[in-house]
Design a protein around this motif. Structure first.
Motif, PDB file in Angstrom:
ATOM      1  N   LYS A 111       4.800  -0.336  14.271  1.00  0.00           N
ATOM      2  CA  LYS A 111       3.941  -1.412  13.768  1.00  0.00           C
ATOM      3  C   LYS A 111       3.112  -0.657  12.231  1.00  0.00           C
ATOM      4  O   LYS A 111       3.174  -1.233  11.417  1.00  0.00           O
ATOM      5  N   ASN A 112       3.057   0.655  12.415  1.00  0.00           N
ATOM      6  CA  ASN A 112       2.350   1.460  11.259  1.00  0.00           C
ATOM      7  C   ASN A 112       3.673   1.614  10.260  1.00  0.00           C
ATOM      8  O   ASN A 112       2.849   2.096   8.992  1.00  0.00           O
ATOM      9  N   THR A 113       4.842   1.532  10.517  1.00  0.00           N
ATOM     10  CA  THR A 113       5.605   1.854   9.439  1.00  0.00           C
ATOM     11  C   THR A 113       5.541   0.544   8.258  1.00  0.00           C
ATOM     12  O   THR A 113       6.170   0.743   7.174  1.00  0.00           O
ATOM     13  N   SER A 172       2.177   3.426   4.977  1.00  0.00           N
ATOM     14  CA  SER A 172       2.187   2.930   6.133  1.00  0.00           C
ATOM     15  C   SER A 172       0.877   1.824   6.367  1.00  0.00           C
ATOM     16  O   SER A 172       0.090   1.733   5.092  1.00  0.00           O
ATOM     17  N   LYS A 173       0.797   1.193   7.342  1.00  0.00           N
ATOM     18  CA  LYS A 173      -0.277  -0.116   7.460  1.00  0.00           C
ATOM     19  C   LYS A 173      -1.779   0.545   7.268  1.00  0.00           C
ATOM     20  O   LYS A 173      -2.472  -0.077   6.701  1.00  0.00           O
ATOM     21  N   ASP A 174      -1.745   1.825   8.024  1.00  0.00           N
ATOM     22  CA  ASP A 174      -3.239   2.478   7.919  1.00  0.00           C
ATOM     23  C   ASP A 174      -3.575   3.104   6.692  1.00  0.00           C
ATOM     24  O   ASP A 174      -4.559   3.748   6.543  1.00  0.00           O
ATOM     25  N   LYS A 175      -2.449   3.237   5.689  1.00  0.00           N
ATOM     26  CA  LYS A 175      -2.577   3.803   4.432  1.00  0.00           C
ATOM     27  C   LYS A 175      -2.719   5.356   4.384  1.00  0.00           C
ATOM     28  O   LYS A 175      -3.026   5.854   3.411  1.00  0.00           O
ATOM     29  N   TRP A 188       8.349  10.222   6.301  1.00  0.00           N
ATOM     30  CA  TRP A 188       6.834  10.175   6.171  1.00  0.00           C
ATOM     31  C   TRP A 188       6.202  11.395   6.051  1.00  0.00           C
ATOM     32  O   TRP A 188       6.246  12.380   6.638  1.00  0.00           O
ATOM     33  N   VAL A 189       5.099  11.299   4.940  1.00  0.00           N
ATOM     34  CA  VAL A 189       4.016  12.585   4.737  1.00  0.00           C
ATOM     35  C   VAL A 189       2.806  12.101   4.791  1.00  0.00           C
ATOM     36  O   VAL A 189       2.452  10.902   4.495  1.00  0.00           O
ATOM     37  N   LYS A 190       1.807  12.819   5.085  1.00  0.00           N
ATOM     38  CA  LYS A 190       0.462  12.466   5.103  1.00  0.00           C
ATOM     39  C   LYS A 190       0.181  12.341   3.509  1.00  0.00           C
ATOM     40  O   LYS A 190       0.308  12.858   2.630  1.00  0.00           O
ATOM     41  N   ALA A 191      -0.549  11.043   3.193  1.00  0.00           N
ATOM     42  CA  ALA A 191      -0.777  10.731   1.969  1.00  0.00           C
ATOM     43  C   ALA A 191      -1.953  11.635   1.335  1.00  0.00           C
ATOM     44  O   ALA A 191      -1.930  11.757  -0.134  1.00  0.00           O
ATOM     45  N   GLU A 192      -2.865  12.253   1.926  1.00  0.00           N
ATOM     46  CA  GLU A 192      -3.687  13.196   1.549  1.00  0.00           C
ATOM     47  C   GLU A 192      -3.206  14.339   0.735  1.00  0.00           C
ATOM     48  O   GLU A 192      -3.804  15.024  -0.106  1.00  0.00           O
ATOM     49  N   GLY A 193      -1.753  14.614   0.843  1.00  0.00           N
ATOM     50  CA  GLY A 193      -1.005  15.767   0.247  1.00  0.00           C
ATOM     51  C   GLY A 193      -0.096  15.473  -0.982  1.00  0.00           C
ATOM     52  O   GLY A 193       0.255  16.358  -1.378  1.00  0.00           O
TER      53      GLY A 193
END
Length: 443
Positions: A111-113, A172-175, A188-193
């Motif tokens: 779902k989060n993809t 991702s769905k949760d941004k 997939w990587v963490k957006a903060e980086g």
């Protein structure tokens, strides 16, 4: 999230030179091997040759890209296919605490993809990594393992190193996660980086700058961040390429003793910006790329000797194919990420037939120059040379086989070490019998 298996493993396998069967102490020193080179200081390829090599690699390997020439957008079919390349397997059985993975957890990852958020046409955004990031098969930090005593996180794919150009393909769905393309991997990587650029030019002006340093040590730490008001990457790893500042007040003040680094960051508005930091010129870094010589290949490999095996570069180490790739990055050579793709990439190829005897395989190895990559299913090693009729290599591997009474048992290594090609794997078969091919990375 701390992996309790990793903590245990680090205690069990300290970082030092590991002596495997058939290896003498003198073989643990790079100078032992470089002293035997016929033309160790001669250039294997010059900068023009390496540029041509990289172009051929991009042409032949479907996992390596010139990001500057990447298409401006992806269709719904293309992007969906990229994200769906990652599937759940029977090796994803337990979580970080050793508990069985539940179906509702896996469903939440799908779902989060955010597949439903994919449009008919999806414009690509450009950005840069501001620190080392884990590249995951699914948008989650949670790990999954084949068994409770395994430390190989099957969601971990590779790392995105600091100061890399990235293409942001999806969110991702949760941004909180970006699905990105680096020059040799997607995931997939963490957006903060990731700092997203306002324009493509800013990213590639940085990447294509001729004024840069390459990290040639295993890990190096910057000395001073000139502007302390932002989080920044402190530790850089072998092969990392960092643009330099060549003028201005900070340069004039510090350039005698320091390189003035131009590090990417996220501005207060959330976009790509840059800041100046310092790293001492005496550290294990070079301005420009290292000369591509046999001697330098071996020197670089031995700087990693004893470092822990790290599946998918999840922590501070490397796995077998990153061991190879990071060494060759110091010369400006772009290789695919995984061993199977490296095996089919550009270069001079030597094939092994499964019907060949050890003696016949030794004759093929006689044709190799030190620094060549040797491949077996799922593994890659670096060739060092031949001593008294036996061939040797250095590689990042988990274990070898030792015969106790009438059977072989696995002896843990989980590190970079020198071995002979006759060392047995845990099943009792010599490594040399498992070889499928070898590649000299040259035109």
């Amino acid at each position: 999230m701390t992996d309790i298996r990793m903590i245990k493993r680090l205690e069990e396998f300290p970082s030092n030179s590991i002596i495997t069967p058939g290896i003498e102490n003198k073989m643990l020193n790079y100078s032992f091997w470089t002293s035997k080179l016929h033309d160790g200081k001669g250039l294997v390829m010059n900068s023009k040759d390496i540029k041509q090599f990289n172009e051929e690699t991009i042409r032949k390997a479907d996992t390596v890209y010139n990001l500057q020439q990447y298409k401006e957008s992806l269709s719904k079919k293309e992007l969906s296919a990229f994200i769906k390349e990652y599937k759940f397997t029977d090796k994803m059985k337990v979580d970080d605490e050793g508990k069985q993975i539940k179906k509702d957890f896996l469903d939440s990852l799908i779902k989060n993809t955010n597949l439903e958020g994919i449009k008919e046409e999806n414009k690509i955004e450009y950005g840069m990594s501001i620190k080392k990031l884990q590249v995951r098969g699914f948008p989650t930090e949670a790990g999954t393992y084949e068994s409770a005593d395994s430390n190989l996180d099957r969601f971990q794919e590779t790392s995105c190193e600091p100061c890399e150009a990235v293409l942001i393909l999806h969110k991702s769905k949760d941004k909180k996660w970006y699905f990105i393309q680096t020059y040799n991997y997607r995931g997939w990587v963490k957006a903060e980086g990731i700092a997203i650029a306002k324009d493509k030019k800013t990213v590639f002006d940085y990447i294509n700058s001729e004024n840069f340093v390459i990290v040639t040590g295993n890990h190096v730490t910057i000395d001073k961040n000139v502007k302390e008001n932002n989080k920044y990457n402190e530790v850089f790893n072998m092969g990392n390429k960092i643009s330099l500042v060549a003028n201005g007040e900070v340069f004039d003040k510090y350039n005698r003793q320091y390189y003035v680094l131009n590090l990417p960051l996220k501005t207060e508005e959330g976009y790509l910006g840059f800041k100046e930091s310092l790293i001492a010129k005496g550290k294990d870094i070079v301005e420009g790329y290292l000369p591509y010589t046999r001697e330098n290949i071996i020197k670089q490999a031995f700087k990693l000797q004893g470092e822990k095996y790290d599946w998918g570069n999840k922590f501070s180490g490397r796995d077998c194919s990153s061991f190879i790739a990071d060494i060759y990055k110091t010369f400006g050579i772009m290789l695919p990420r995984n061993a199977g793709d490296q095996e089919s990439s550009h270069g001079k190829h030597y094939k092994f037939d499964e019907t060949e005897s050890v003696e016949e395989r030794n004759k093929i190895l006689d044709n190799l120059s030190p620094g060549a990559a040797i491949f077996s299913p799922g593994h890659v090693m670096m060739y060092l040379g031949k001593i008294d009729g036996v061939h040797y290599m250095i590689h990042d591997f988990l274990a070898y086989g030792k015969k106790i009474e009438d059977k072989y048992v696995a002896v843990p290594v989980a590190a970079v070490a020198v071995t002979s090609t006759l060392l047995t794997v845990s099943s009792g078969v010599p490594y040399i019998r498992k070889f499928s091919s070898a590649v000299q990375f040259e035109n």
